[in-house]
Design an enzyme around this catalytic site. Sequence first.
Site, PDB file in Angstrom:
ATOM      1  N   HIS A 133      -3.261  -3.114 -12.977  1.00 20.31           N
ATOM      2  CA  HIS A 133      -3.754  -4.335 -12.323  1.00 20.31           C
ATOM      3  C   HIS A 133      -4.102  -5.345 -13.415  1.00 20.31           C
ATOM      4  O   HIS A 133      -4.735  -4.973 -14.422  1.00 20.31           O
ATOM      5  CB  HIS A 133      -4.980  -4.018 -11.458  1.00 20.31           C
ATOM      6  CG  HIS A 133      -5.501  -5.204 -10.708  1.00 20.31           C
ATOM      7  ND1 HIS A 133      -4.891  -5.700  -9.571  1.00 20.31           N
ATOM      8  CD2 HIS A 133      -6.570  -6.008 -10.956  1.00 20.31           C
ATOM      9  CE1 HIS A 133      -5.582  -6.757  -9.149  1.00 20.31           C
ATOM     10  NE2 HIS A 133      -6.584  -6.969  -9.963  1.00 20.31           N
ATOM     11  N   ASN A 144      -1.651   2.940 -11.196  1.00 18.53           N
ATOM     12  CA  ASN A 144      -1.331   1.536 -10.944  1.00 18.53           C
ATOM     13  C   ASN A 144      -1.865   0.691 -12.095  1.00 18.53           C
ATOM     14  O   ASN A 144      -2.903   1.010 -12.688  1.00 18.53           O
ATOM     15  CB  ASN A 144      -1.963   1.052  -9.631  1.00 18.53           C
ATOM     16  CG  ASN A 144      -1.664  -0.418  -9.346  1.00 18.53           C
ATOM     17  OD1 ASN A 144      -0.525  -0.855  -9.409  1.00 18.53           O
ATOM     18  ND2 ASN A 144      -2.717  -1.190  -9.075  1.00 18.53           N
ATOM     19  N   LEU A 162       0.873  -1.187   0.000  1.00 16.97           N
ATOM     20  CA  LEU A 162       0.000   0.000   0.000  1.00 16.97           C
ATOM     21  C   LEU A 162       0.903   1.229   0.000  1.00 16.97           C
ATOM     22  O   LEU A 162       1.948   1.239   0.660  1.00 16.97           O
ATOM     23  CB  LEU A 162      -0.847   0.020   1.277  1.00 16.97           C
ATOM     24  CG  LEU A 162      -2.258  -0.577   1.190  1.00 16.97           C
ATOM     25  CD1 LEU A 162      -2.962  -0.434   2.532  1.00 16.97           C
ATOM     26  CD2 LEU A 162      -3.088   0.066   0.106  1.00 16.97           C
TER      27      LEU A 162
HETATM   28  C1  GRF Z   1       1.895  -7.552 -13.407  1.00 18.83           C
HETATM   29  O1  GRF Z   1       0.996  -8.558 -13.837  1.00 18.83           O
HETATM   30  C2  GRF Z   1       1.111  -6.471 -12.723  1.00 18.83           C
HETATM   31  O2  GRF Z   1      -0.181  -6.271 -13.247  1.00 18.83           O
HETATM   32  C3  GRF Z   1       0.979  -7.007 -11.343  1.00 18.83           C
HETATM   33  O3  GRF Z   1       2.193  -7.679 -11.070  1.00 18.83           O
HETATM   34  C4  GRF Z   1       2.803  -8.047 -12.289  1.00 18.83           C
HETATM   35  C5  GRF Z   1       4.145  -7.368 -12.320  1.00 18.83           C
HETATM   36  O4  GRF Z   1       4.914  -7.868 -13.289  1.00 18.83           O
HETATM   37  N1  GRF Z   1       0.728  -5.931 -10.403  1.00 18.83           N
HETATM   38  P1  GRF Z   1       6.334  -7.145 -13.583  1.00 18.83           P
HETATM   39  O5  GRF Z   1       7.096  -7.085 -12.273  1.00 18.83           O
HETATM   40  O6  GRF Z   1       6.026  -5.784 -14.098  1.00 18.83           O
HETATM   41  O7  GRF Z   1       6.977  -8.034 -14.604  1.00 18.83           O
END
Ligand code: GRF
Length: 225
Positions: free
Chosen positions: A104, A102, A87
Amino acid sequence: MSVRIAVLASGGGSNLQALIDRFQTDAEAPGRIELVVASRPAIGALERAERAGIHTAVLPPEDQGELATLLDRHGIDLIVLAGYLRLVPESVVAGFRGRILNVHPALLPAFGGPGMYGMRVHRAVIESGVRVSGATVHLVDERYDEGPILAQWPVPVFPDDTPERLAARVLRVEHLLLPAAVEAFARGGAAVPLSEPLAFDFAQEVAPSAASVARLASATCKPEP
Ligand code: GRF
């Protein structure tokens, strides 16, 4: 004026790499990554940042209070969470309200919130039986995955999908959607009406073109009023 970007990461950093590829070598880019902050040491994101000559810092949970000082020292305008699993401290959310993005790996508000990250997201998507998942870029507030949505892109779920296969398909779209949304936001979030319906073809698991994702992001990426 080029927007000064900080990227926060906790893992391999492939989303960070997509941002590096978009912003660090193009003199016309509307922003530049000035700082990468990792929540733990020796992760891929730090290696990628160091290779790109970007200043890095490691802030383990007990040092989260340092984050505001670090951001201030580097004159940061925009924060991007790219696979960041913590967070954001409330003091930073308050100081950067409307300027923290962010990514997701699902279509929020579905399959989001505390504990919903990484393979857990894709496992829940497959177990739910939905036929479409996707990627979301949203503004960050004090709670996990609840801020206003800026940009989304759909990704099909195939009947024989494993969480790993779905994760890889969504990640490829994240790598297009996040830089496009950050760029549209850095340029002031111009809301450009789409000239034609957004088509995409995943038959061969081909991710949408960068141009079509950029149109999507600029059409949906509006800064806080
Ligand atoms: C990605 O799928 C992102 O959406 C999620 O964690 C993963 C991070 O991958 N929060 P990376 O570290 O950017 O390769």
